[in-house]
Design an enzyme around this catalytic site. Structure first.
Site, PDB file in Angstrom:
ATOM      1  N   GLY A   1      67.711  90.276  25.239  1.00 58.49           N
ATOM      2  CA  GLY A   1      67.136  90.484  23.905  1.00 58.49           C
ATOM      3  C   GLY A   1      65.648  90.730  23.939  1.00 58.49           C
TER       4      GLY A   1
ATOM      5  N   THR B   1      71.237  97.829  20.958  1.00 56.79           N
ATOM      6  CA  THR B   1      70.919  99.247  20.748  1.00 56.79           C
ATOM      7  C   THR B   1      69.735  99.640  21.626  1.00 56.79           C
ATOM      8  OG1 THR B   1      69.474  98.698  18.875  1.00 56.79           O
ATOM      9  CG2 THR B   1      71.775  99.248  18.370  1.00 56.79           C
TER      10      THR B   1
ATOM     11  N   ASN C   1      67.346  84.500  26.419  1.00 59.05           N
ATOM     12  CA  ASN C   1      66.552  84.446  25.186  1.00 59.05           C
ATOM     13  C   ASN C   1      67.363  84.726  23.921  1.00 59.05           C
ATOM     14  OD1 ASN C   1      64.042  84.889  23.409  1.00 59.05           O
ATOM     15  ND2 ASN C   1      65.002  86.911  23.395  1.00 59.05           N
TER      16      ASN C   1
ATOM     17  N   SER D   1      66.320  75.659  20.464  1.00 55.51           N
ATOM     18  CA  SER D   1      65.643  75.699  19.165  1.00 55.51           C
ATOM     19  C   SER D   1      65.454  74.275  18.672  1.00 55.51           C
ATOM     20  CB  SER D   1      66.470  76.483  18.141  1.00 55.51           C
ATOM     21  OG  SER D   1      65.935  76.348  16.838  1.00 55.51           O
TER      22      SER D   1
ATOM     23  N   TYR E   1      74.765  77.274  14.042  1.00 58.78           N
ATOM     24  CA  TYR E   1      73.655  77.616  14.930  1.00 58.78           C
ATOM     25  C   TYR E   1      73.071  76.360  15.573  1.00 58.78           C
ATOM     26  CZ  TYR E   1      68.992  79.332  16.273  1.00 58.78           C
ATOM     27  OH  TYR E   1      67.835  79.635  16.952  1.00 58.78           O
TER      28      TYR E   1
ATOM     29  N   ALA F   1      74.518  73.499  16.039  1.00 60.38           N
ATOM     30  CA  ALA F   1      75.493  72.924  16.969  1.00 60.38           C
ATOM     31  C   ALA F   1      75.525  73.715  18.273  1.00 60.38           C
ATOM     32  CB  ALA F   1      76.878  72.910  16.326  1.00 60.38           C
ATOM     33  N   ALA F   2      75.449  75.041  18.167  1.00 57.23           N
ATOM     34  CA  ALA F   2      75.467  75.877  19.365  1.00 57.23           C
ATOM     35  C   ALA F   2      74.225  75.642  20.226  1.00 57.23           C
ATOM     36  CB  ALA F   2      75.574  77.347  18.984  1.00 57.23           C
ATOM     37  N   LYS F   3      73.072  75.514  19.585  1.00 59.55           N
ATOM     38  CA  LYS F   3      71.837  75.271  20.337  1.00 59.55           C
ATOM     39  C   LYS F   3      71.827  73.867  20.939  1.00 59.55           C
ATOM     40  CE  LYS F   3      69.554  79.172  19.939  1.00 59.55           C
ATOM     41  NZ  LYS F   3      69.293  80.005  21.137  1.00 59.55           N
TER      42      LYS F   3
END
Length: 267
Positions: free
Chosen positions: A23, A50, A92, A146, A159, A161-163
């Site tokens: 990213g 992209t 990242n 984060s 988000y 929970a994922a971090k």
């Protein structure tokens, strides 16, 4: 006053190092990290969904959706075939796109997409790129977590929970790999004024009929205020990355480094 623009950079500190930063486009932390490590002499490959219009070196860019299995396989295969692996991996990529309205509005697909982007992308890339590191007996892996893992809210619970899972995984991975010459650490940014954050602030200002500065302050207040009195700049996060991947941080393993201007007030 912020003096990061006046920091002297050793252009040879990371000479010869192969780096992957996921990213690394669109004016975010990833782009700042790519620029900072490149200035230190590293060969930096980056990814994005992209291809940027201003792309200068196609060999150092991989177009792929890192949230998918196929995307990570494409990245790993390219890196191994073209470069033989990497010495430094900076995971990242991260984002939150779950709908507002609380848990009942968030479907299995929303949760899966959030975990694919913020956790499994890093797990899959690590798994694919660790073997060459083990073979050479050296490597550095950075996970961007984060501070929101400590501040879960109804619209960011997936988000957060994922971090939190990424931070836990990062710690376990560090313990496993340290004896084998691979250092793993994580960085937890706070409110960082990336291009995406700027667009969010601009939308808030338009919706509320206030100035950009007032909208930014409102966001800062929603976090309980930022003691240092301002948001972070992507370059400041990049500077932390540059330190942690260098030999100057050779004894730092398994640590999460918070860079948030003092938002997190707990020990």
């Amino acid at each position: 006053m912020n003096n990061y623009n006046h920091i002297e950079i050793d252009p040879k500190e990371l000479a010869g190092k192969r780096v992957l930063v996921t990213g690394g486009t669109k004016g975010g932390m990833g782009e700042a990290i790519v620029k900072r490590l490149t200035k230190a002499g590293a060969t930096v490959i980056t990814t994005a969904r992209t291809t940027p219009d201003e792309l200068k070196n196609t060999e150092l860019f991989i177009q792929a959706d890192i949230s998918t299995v196929d995307g990570t396989v494409k990245i790993v295969d390219y890196i191994l075939e073209r470069f033989g692996g990497v010495d430094i991996l900076v995971n990242n990529v991260g984002s939150s796109s779950t709908p507002t309205g609380g848990v009942l509005k968030q479907t299995d697909a929303d949760w899966q997409r959030t975990f694919d982007t913020n956790l499994f992308a890093a797990v899959r890339l690590d798994r694919g790129l660790i073997p060459p590191m083990l073979k050479q007996g050296y490597g550095v892996i950075i996970h961007i977590t984060s501070i929101q893992r400590r501040f879960p809210g109804e619209n960011t619970m997936a988000y957060s929970a994922a971090k939190a899972a990424l931070a836990n995984y990062s710690k376990a991975l560090a313990t496993e790999l340290a004896p084998k010459g691979i250092r793993v650490n994580s960085i937890a940014p706070g409110f960082t004024e990336t291009k995406a954050a700027e667009r969010l602030i601009e939308r808030m200002a338009q919706e509320r009929g206030c100035t950009y500065d007032a909208a930014r302050q409102s966001l800062m207040d929603s976090l309980g205020g930022i003691p240092i009195g301002r948001t972070a700049r992507p370059e400041e996060v990049a500077e932390m990355v540059a330190f942690l991947v260098s030999d100057r941080a050779s004894y730092i393993v398994g640590a999460e480094h918070t860079i948030d201007g003092g938002i997190v007030r707990t020990l």
